[in-house]
Design an enzyme around this catalytic site. Sequence first.
Site, PDB file in Angstrom:
ATOM      1  CG  HIS A  76       4.073   4.369   5.376  1.00  0.00           C
ATOM      2  ND1 HIS A  76       3.221   4.856   6.353  1.00  0.00           N
ATOM      3  CD2 HIS A  76       3.596   3.130   5.069  1.00  0.00           C
ATOM      4  CE1 HIS A  76       2.289   3.948   6.612  1.00  0.00           C
ATOM      5  NE2 HIS A  76       2.487   2.890   5.849  1.00  0.00           N
TER       6      HIS A  76
ATOM      7  CD  GLU B 113       3.750  -0.785   7.314  1.00  0.00           C
ATOM      8  OE1 GLU B 113       3.107  -0.016   6.575  1.00  0.00           O
ATOM      9  OE2 GLU B 113       3.251  -1.390   8.276  1.00  0.00           O
TER      10      GLU B 113
ATOM     11  CG  HIS C  15      -0.323   0.092   2.537  1.00  0.00           C
ATOM     12  ND1 HIS C  15      -0.008  -1.036   3.275  1.00  0.00           N
ATOM     13  CD2 HIS C  15       0.091   1.137   3.289  1.00  0.00           C
ATOM     14  CE1 HIS C  15       0.547  -0.667   4.419  1.00  0.00           C
ATOM     15  NE2 HIS C  15       0.633   0.640   4.448  1.00  0.00           N
TER      16      HIS C  15
END
Lengths: 134, 134
Positions: free
Chosen positions: B79, B130, B7
Amino acid sequence: MLGRVNHIAIAVPDLTAATASYRDTLGAKVSQAQALPEHGVTVVFVELENTKVELLEPLGENSPIAAFLEKAPSGGMHHICYDVADILAARDQLSASGARVLGSGEPKIGAHGKPVLFLHPKDFFGTLIELEQV
Amino acid sequence: MLGRVNHIAIAVPDLTAATASYRDTLGAKVSQAQALPEHGVTVVFVELENTKVELLEPLGENSPIAAFLEKAPSGGMHHICYDVADILAARDQLSASGARVLGSGEPKIGAHGKPVLFLHPKDFFGTLIELEQV
């Protein structure tokens, strides 16, 4: 309107170092660097399984990412590009909604050779959105 | 090491307005809002064909995105999350390369119920990365 995420663009001050980082540290597949003087950037594509990241370094005097890197000298996420089926229909629908299209409002030929438009980040919560007709 | 783009996270000051913008102006499929108090955010998923965008609004006193929104009150790209097959192997390889893992270095259970780690944005040209084990 929004189709696939075409790419996520990251502006970097040093394309060689950033490419090495994605290739060697993060273990990603990266392309050769391509100078795109008509777009004011040199680009490396990071090929992921479902989309790509584009690492952008300024090229020439009037790079569209120069101001971004003045504010964020280490680099950072610059924009997200989404596919659209019909860019003129998308533009007209967006304009009717009150969203601002950057520049003249006429699509330009983008870095992939296809028509693109950018939307004003203030209309989309600080995110610069590119639309590309595929 | 890097698999799919899991994502792209966008921090927003007003989740209701941002959701309406992605749904109504950009014509995307959006989820219901989900409060994740243990992660300090309320999230809406924007479902694209090949990945998703996550709109994040701070929740509670110690939201991990509060400082970001103080610097960028309108919101912005926060992010990128990539899938990895083995998060401990990824961590060890990254640490051996000199990249800094945020926090204790031990994976935490992320918003999708899977182990995640964050990498220091200064080691990746201003991009907060991430990693999520899938």
